[in-house]
Design an enzyme around this catalytic site. Sequence first.
Site, mmCIF file in Angstrom:
data_model
loop_
_atom_site.group_PDB
_atom_site.id
_atom_site.type_symbol
_atom_site.label_atom_id
_atom_site.label_comp_id
_atom_site.label_asym_id
_atom_site.label_seq_id
_atom_site.Cartn_x
_atom_site.Cartn_y
_atom_site.Cartn_z
ATOM 1 N N HIS A 268 0.836 -1.210 0.000
ATOM 2 C CA HIS A 268 0.000 0.000 0.000
ATOM 3 C C HIS A 268 0.873 1.263 0.000
ATOM 4 O O HIS A 268 0.734 2.140 -0.859
ATOM 5 C CB HIS A 268 -0.920 -0.023 1.226
ATOM 6 C CG HIS A 268 -1.804 1.172 1.361
ATOM 7 N ND1 HIS A 268 -3.107 1.194 0.917
ATOM 8 C CD2 HIS A 268 -1.572 2.406 1.874
ATOM 9 C CE1 HIS A 268 -3.630 2.383 1.151
ATOM 10 N NE2 HIS A 268 -2.726 3.143 1.745
ATOM 11 N N GLU A 269 1.780 1.327 0.965
ATOM 12 C CA GLU A 269 2.631 2.521 1.048
ATOM 13 C C GLU A 269 3.568 2.597 -0.147
ATOM 14 O O GLU A 269 3.864 3.689 -0.648
ATOM 15 C CB GLU A 269 3.422 2.528 2.360
ATOM 16 C CG GLU A 269 2.585 2.449 3.649
ATOM 17 C CD GLU A 269 1.503 3.516 3.761
ATOM 18 O OE1 GLU A 269 1.664 4.597 3.158
ATOM 19 O OE2 GLU A 269 0.478 3.253 4.432
ATOM 20 N N HIS A 272 1.735 4.465 -2.780
ATOM 21 C CA HIS A 272 1.853 5.928 -2.596
ATOM 22 C C HIS A 272 3.221 6.418 -3.088
ATOM 23 O O HIS A 272 3.330 7.438 -3.771
ATOM 24 C CB HIS A 272 1.721 6.290 -1.110
ATOM 25 C CG HIS A 272 0.323 6.270 -0.577
ATOM 26 N ND1 HIS A 272 -0.679 7.038 -1.111
ATOM 27 C CD2 HIS A 272 -0.231 5.590 0.466
ATOM 28 C CE1 HIS A 272 -1.809 6.840 -0.415
ATOM 29 N NE2 HIS A 272 -1.562 5.962 0.538
ATOM 30 N N GLU A 298 -4.989 7.728 -2.724
ATOM 31 C CA GLU A 298 -5.485 6.453 -2.209
ATOM 32 C C GLU A 298 -5.878 5.510 -3.336
ATOM 33 O O GLU A 298 -5.794 4.290 -3.197
ATOM 34 C CB GLU A 298 -6.664 6.675 -1.264
ATOM 35 C CG GLU A 298 -6.247 7.122 0.117
ATOM 36 C CD GLU A 298 -5.352 6.124 0.840
ATOM 37 O OE1 GLU A 298 -5.640 4.916 0.796
ATOM 38 O OE2 GLU A 298 -4.355 6.566 1.443
#
Lengths: 502, 502
Positions: A268-269, A272, A298
């Site tokens: 997830h990170e 980003h 997101e």
Amino acid sequence: MNNLEFVKNVLAEAANYEHACSVLNYDQETICPSAAMEEQGEVMAFLSNQAFKLLKQPEFIEAAEALYKDRQNLDELDRVLAEQLHRTYLETVNITPELDHEFSRIYNKAFVDWTKAKDASDFSMFKDSLEKVLEIEKKKIALRGYDTPEDAAKPVYDQMLDDYEKGITMEDLDRIFGRCRERLVPLLKKIQASPKKIRRDFMSRIVTDEQQRQMAQYLLEVMDYDFTRGAFTTTEHPFTDELGKNDIRVTTHYYEDDFSSSMYSIVHEGGHATFDQLTPESHYDNYIDGGKTMGMHESVSRFYENRIGRSRAFVHLIYPKTCEIFPQVMHDVSEEELYEALNVVEPSLIRTQADEFTYVFHIMIRYEIEKALMDGSLEIKDVPQVWNSKYQEYLGITPPDDKSGVLQDVHWTFGFGYFPTYAIGNFYNSMYYKELEKAMDVDATVAAGDFKKLNGWMKEHVFARADLVEPKQWIREITGRDLTPDDFLDYLEEKYSKIYGL
Amino acid sequence: MNNLEFVKNVLAEAANYEHACSVLNYDQETICPSAAMEEQGEVMAFLSNQAFKLLKQPEFIEAAEALYKDRQNLDELDRVLAEQLHRTYLETVNITPELDHEFSRIYNKAFVDWTKAKDASDFSMFKDSLEKVLEIEKKKIALRGYDTPEDAAKPVYDQMLDDYEKGITMEDLDRIFGRCRERLVPLLKKIQASPKKIRRDFMSRIVTDEQQRQMAQYLLEVMDYDFTRGAFTTTEHPFTDELGKNDIRVTTHYYEDDFSSSMYSIVHEGGHATFDQLTPESHYDNYIDGGKTMGMHESVSRFYENRIGRSRAFVHLIYPKTCEIFPQVMHDVSEEELYEALNVVEPSLIRTQADEFTYVFHIMIRYEIEKALMDGSLEIKDVPQVWNSKYQEYLGITPPDDKSGVLQDVHWTFGFGYFPTYAIGNFYNSMYYKELEKAMDVDATVAAGDFKKLNGWMKEHVFARADLVEPKQWIREITGRDLTPDDFLDYLEEKYSKIYGL
């Protein structure tokens, strides 16, 4: 010196303070000792106030506003800059440096109090700070300037939503979340009634921090994360921090009995970070890299985490490495068993650890609470009780304590209106995933680990214009369609019907 | 507002910038990615320049100088502050903010270049930056103001030495190091000729980072380090960082085949941290905590590392824990064997890993090089060759590459004159150790792990006045005697004669 040069010189000076604040914030989140947190918070408040003062100089505001008036004659990047500065001007027109300094200190105190309250699992230790944050958030809206009477008449919460996701309103969200409720509630019932048994015993087998660190390193390498322009470490609450164009850091958190938690937080990170690392350098150099909204961000992180990361193809790609790094977990687990275990649907308490199916309920709960706080129908003191009853209503479970309930997220230490962007991100990425499928065989690309190709498409189609246009226009440019939750709901229905044999 | 209040208000403001710079520096040393180092260095230069400008305001200088003239009427802490400010005033009287900014950038670039050069083990990548540092260090001396013609006439290198250890001169050091040479050279020959065989095979047994982390944590706990007012992590080059009165951080470095390296670096840095954590809070609040010299600081860190840490009593204290944490190392090692192995005398290349006996030679080499650079008898380009030949001359070994030779230390990225303080520290602590022995049975206290008692004595006798008086007076107040290397040389002779059966 013309207006443009003058404005950019001042922004360059302010950027020094902002960069320093980013590093101090990162330090607070990662290593700063408890007894030093407040003092360091005071330093951050001082520095951000210095930047604020620079941008409140009458000469700067005049020059920036002159640019805005003349924006049709500017290059695209400069026009976007002028628009962003005008927006900031309106937001802060009545906020003095003294007031700004006071606000910074309140946010910082709220962060410190939240940390302590979460450690102690005691909402009462955070309550006063949360009241203060709510009060100044409302005060900031009341102090805004507006271009038109229509803008001024917008409801408070719509303005807060707009701060994180330009153009999104309660009307949009009520419609979208209504549609989600309509389709997901019956589907969740069917899933829960399914006789399908997914094997999960191995998911809580003990792994060491060092094994998890190796896995995180491997996953970032798979994603083509540039380690010369970033770093990764551990924090209580994982996040990505863009400290500068060459400094995009990610953090994760290791649980010894939940190896997949860190794996998917890192993907997830890492998503980003991919967005930030592949943002055109010219956007950073023109001070407009903050143009991308939270929903856009997101959408990308959840694209990598869920659409890609929890796909059958990705599991195929990483399965051999999971066996190598976690032998004590994986010795009797097949690829298919790992895939299914990573996609179990089960109501749970912690948003960041929720499966992608039930995730949207966590957001709806927070959205409803925020909306009620803003229209005055809910008071801060009643938030824990409402929180718990909504978890019971939507997910059929009740948090046993504040730590796993109302205190789990840091977000309310800095404002309201952020949470819905997490759900909106899912809707965006399901829309552009369809475009991606037209351009390549996604499963084959992922299974081959060709993230250069995948990221290349994302860079060109999803990242390139994110700083430049508002989200509703952005998604229309990428997909030719307006924002809808249906692609996401279709995806969930298809994927989970297959897994649960519905 | 009177002068004192005005001065303290400005110092409070400047402290914000200094605190931020400390955090950014810590970040650079611990986690900042390579591609972002220069940009972050620019931010640090900007911030330190803002502090510099504040302290260069004519109103501030006038107020501070007025305090200095009136210092006999001030409280002790304020008088010390006035004296420190006067000293800074003289040092910077001709340095404009522009020049200061240029200097900061040069130091930062030197740090970045040194990091790269050390990684590549190539002095030529650091040479130009080192030339620049030498040039501006000399320039800064040339630009100073002086109270008397005698001060102005002091040799350049004496002034540099004085910056790190007030009152110490080349004359002192030539005498002291001469005495060391006289006593240590024959003693080293005897040790090397001794038939004593010290068992060392287990010292390079493999340990994991996690085991070393546990050991470091244990040692800091033993030393009564306050974790709520500090943190510890890993860096290439271990150090202690005083970021604020409640934020004293230590770092270490793990080598898988040298477990004692990290153990003793942590005890060394823990010593520095103990000094800072037990400095009276009033010194921080009065901006005079920087009054302690490097020699005082090194005396404390080396007191804990060597006098205490390598003593028979300390080994007795920690032996059970080493067996518990490093079972694969210690399963066939006795307490006595560990003690002897931790006190092997053997010429080696890396200063920070040198035994306490040969350590002083590493300092003498650096001192002689610096002295020659300052009097012009040595050029930067010839430093690696001279370095290597001096290692051959004093220690009988030659570095195989720049990384383990001339590039090993960070210090020359920020100036010259620091190294001698490491040796002076040994002389101080051997002197005050004699006083400590009068106050308690040191071995019994250490063997019992009573660091509260030990640190309590240090706080009262060694730490309390360190910010307030110059080192020559400080050591006289503690011991009633003037600086001498003889206590240290006596200690070495007694300890190592016993170990080597001379």
